[in-house]
Write an enzyme that holds these catalytic residues in place. Structure first.
Site, PDB file in Angstrom:
ATOM      1  N   VAL A   8      -3.923 -11.228  -6.594  1.00 21.18           N
ATOM      2  CA  VAL A   8      -3.492 -12.128  -7.679  1.00 21.18           C
ATOM      3  C   VAL A   8      -2.099 -12.726  -7.448  1.00 21.18           C
ATOM      4  CG1 VAL A   8      -4.938 -11.262  -9.570  1.00 21.18           C
ATOM      5  CG2 VAL A   8      -2.719 -10.199  -9.127  1.00 21.18           C
TER       6      VAL A   8
ATOM      7  N   TYR B 122     -14.221  -9.618  -5.175  1.00 18.44           N
ATOM      8  CA  TYR B 122     -14.804  -9.099  -6.424  1.00 18.44           C
ATOM      9  C   TYR B 122     -16.102  -9.814  -6.753  1.00 18.44           C
ATOM     10  CZ  TYR B 122     -10.005  -7.703  -6.282  1.00 18.44           C
ATOM     11  OH  TYR B 122      -8.812  -7.217  -5.855  1.00 18.44           O
TER      12      TYR B 122
ATOM     13  N   TYR C  29       0.562   2.967  -6.490  1.00 20.92           N
ATOM     14  CA  TYR C  29      -0.312   1.783  -6.550  1.00 20.92           C
ATOM     15  C   TYR C  29       0.508   0.526  -6.887  1.00 20.92           C
ATOM     16  CZ  TYR C  29      -3.885  -1.469  -8.185  1.00 20.92           C
ATOM     17  OH  TYR C  29      -4.653  -2.595  -8.374  1.00 20.92           O
TER      18      TYR C  29
ATOM     19  N   LYS D  15      -4.863  -3.105  -1.026  1.00 25.24           N
ATOM     20  CA  LYS D  15      -5.951  -2.105  -1.107  1.00 25.24           C
ATOM     21  C   LYS D  15      -6.634  -1.931   0.254  1.00 25.24           C
ATOM     22  CE  LYS D  15      -7.005  -3.368  -5.901  1.00 25.24           C
ATOM     23  NZ  LYS D  15      -7.857  -4.254  -6.722  1.00 25.24           N
TER      24      LYS D  15
ATOM     25  N   SER E  35      -3.710  -7.077  -4.556  1.00 21.72           N
ATOM     26  CA  SER E  35      -4.914  -6.347  -4.133  1.00 21.72           C
ATOM     27  C   SER E  35      -5.148  -6.347  -2.629  1.00 21.72           C
ATOM     28  CB  SER E  35      -6.144  -6.913  -4.834  1.00 21.72           C
ATOM     29  OG  SER E  35      -6.154  -6.496  -6.173  1.00 21.72           O
TER      30      SER E  35
HETATM   31  O1  DON Z   1      -3.762  -3.944 -10.429  1.00 20.24           O
HETATM   32  C1  DON Z   1      -3.588  -5.143 -10.608  1.00 20.24           C
HETATM   33  O2  DON Z   1      -4.047  -5.708 -11.583  1.00 20.24           O
HETATM   34  C2  DON Z   1      -2.819  -5.942  -9.579  1.00 20.24           C
HETATM   35  N1  DON Z   1      -1.678  -5.228  -9.111  1.00 20.24           N
HETATM   36  C3  DON Z   1      -3.694  -6.304  -8.405  1.00 20.24           C
HETATM   37  C4  DON Z   1      -4.931  -7.053  -8.823  1.00 20.24           C
HETATM   38  C5  DON Z   1      -5.377  -8.076  -7.851  1.00 20.24           C
HETATM   39  O3  DON Z   1      -4.644  -8.504  -6.994  1.00 20.24           O
HETATM   40  C6  DON Z   1      -6.728  -8.631  -8.048  1.00 20.24           C
HETATM   41  N2  DON Z   1      -7.040  -9.596  -7.027  1.00 20.24           N
HETATM   42  N3  DON Z   1      -7.367 -10.714  -7.012  1.00 20.24           N
END
Ligand code: DON
Length: 323
Positions: free
Chosen positions: A277, A259, A207, A82, A79
């Site tokens: 993550v 978040y 993405y 982003k 994330s």
């Molecule tokens: O879209 C997803 O679920 C992952 N590629 C990224 C989510 C993420 O990193 C949430 N952050 N803490």
């Protein structure tokens, strides 16, 4: 002293010795706590990470870098990417166009939540740092396909981090692409309510690719200090983003970067930041420092447990709080 210099300066200025000592100490103190967290397993490849890893890097606007622990272990941005695609969209499309399609408000929901998208009209993602908002933001970029869209995000990530060879972790990309029912559900739902247009699979592909960009903690520290300096990478000297775009990015990081953990993080650390993550966190202390942390053991909200603990201690020791 474990000091890495990217370009030019060999001697850390001012508080260099102190910073070096603080980083070494926090890694040592926090490392045992990583056993309390869990690596992400919903992307199977991320489940293979060693949850005992912990590293940190800090970079100053003057061009110093300090590192400690597993700072050079590679991990995927997830994330954190982003923030990069948001910076690109704001630069290429302008604030008004981006924020007519994606909001700027924090949510009290998990990063991949679908619930509020259905409940609140207009069905617009609340902010660009949750999954739904990042997918819509990517779809707005003026590129014809995943290949060129991803190449533009990767180019900006390279210039922000100074890691000009930065690229995808193919295994993590394939792992997420082949298992991401949740993001597919989000994207198709968004299309069904008119919030997302275009070739959904192609947008999702870019993405997943940007999420799999591989970095280390030092790369994130340089990215953080480039945002902190108002858009000039202090190591390359290049203006990568405008100061206005950086201000918006830091504001969204401060309010939405972790978040539903953003409020607690603001109270505990008080610095704009963004988590992923993969275990990374990038933090940006305006006009002073960038910090990159890596610790793949996550808390229940999907944020790096060790990263947050280290940032809390460093913020206190070095008086970094701005919120
Ligand atoms: O879209 C997803 O679920 C992952 N590629 C990224 C989510 C993420 O990193 C949430 N952050 N803490």
């Amino acid at each position: 002293m474990n000091t890495e210099v990217l370009n030019g300066r060999l001697e850390p200025h001012g508080d260099g010795e102190l910073i070096s000592k603080v980083l070494e100490t926090v890694v040592e103190q926090v490392r045992p706590c990583t056993s309390r967290g869990s690596v992400a397993t919903y992307i199977p490849e991320l489940g293979k990470q060693d949850k005992g890893l912990l590293g940190i890097a800090m970079a100053s606007v003057q061009g110093d870098v300090w590192v400690a622990g597993d700072w050079d272990s590679p991990f995927t941005m997830q994330s954190i990417s982003k923030v990069v695609s948001l910076g690109l969209a704001l630069t290429e499309m302008g604030e008004e166009r981006v924020f007519s399609r994606v909001g700027v408000d924090p949510t009290a929901d998990p990063f991949n939540s679908i619930m509020r998208l259905e409940m609140v009209a207009p069905h617009r993602p609340q902010n660009p740092l949750i999954n739904a908002g990042a997918i819509v933001t990517l779809s707005l970029l003026p590129y014809p396909d995943s290949h060129s869209r991803f190449a533009a995000v990767r180019d900006l990530a390279r210039r922000l981090t100074g890691a000009m060879d930065l690229d995808m972790d193919e295994a993590v990309y394939v792992s997420e692409r082949d298992t991401s029912d949740r993001n597919r559900a989000l994207a198709y739902f968004l299309r069904s309510v008119g919030a997302l247009e275009g070739d959904i699979e192609d947008i999702l592909d870019s993405y997943f690719r940007q999420c799999s960009l591989r970095v280390n903690a030092k790369d994130l520290a340089v990215m953080g200090v480039t945002l902190a300096s108002g858009g000039v990478n202090p190591f390359s000297g290049e203006r990568v983003l405008s100061s206005k775009v950086c201000r918006i990015m830091r504001a969204l990081m401060a309010t939405c970067g972790l978040y539903d953990g953003s409020g607690e993080f603001a109270v505990r650390v008080g610095v704009p930041a963004k988590s992923g993550v993969g275990g990374g966190i990038v933090a940006s202390v305006p006009m002073r420092y960038g910090i990159g942390t890596f610790g793949p053991a996550l808390d229940p909200k999907g944020n790096s447990l060790g990263g947050i603990m280290m940032l809390e201690r460093i913020s206190k020791e070095l008086s970094l709080r701005v919120l």
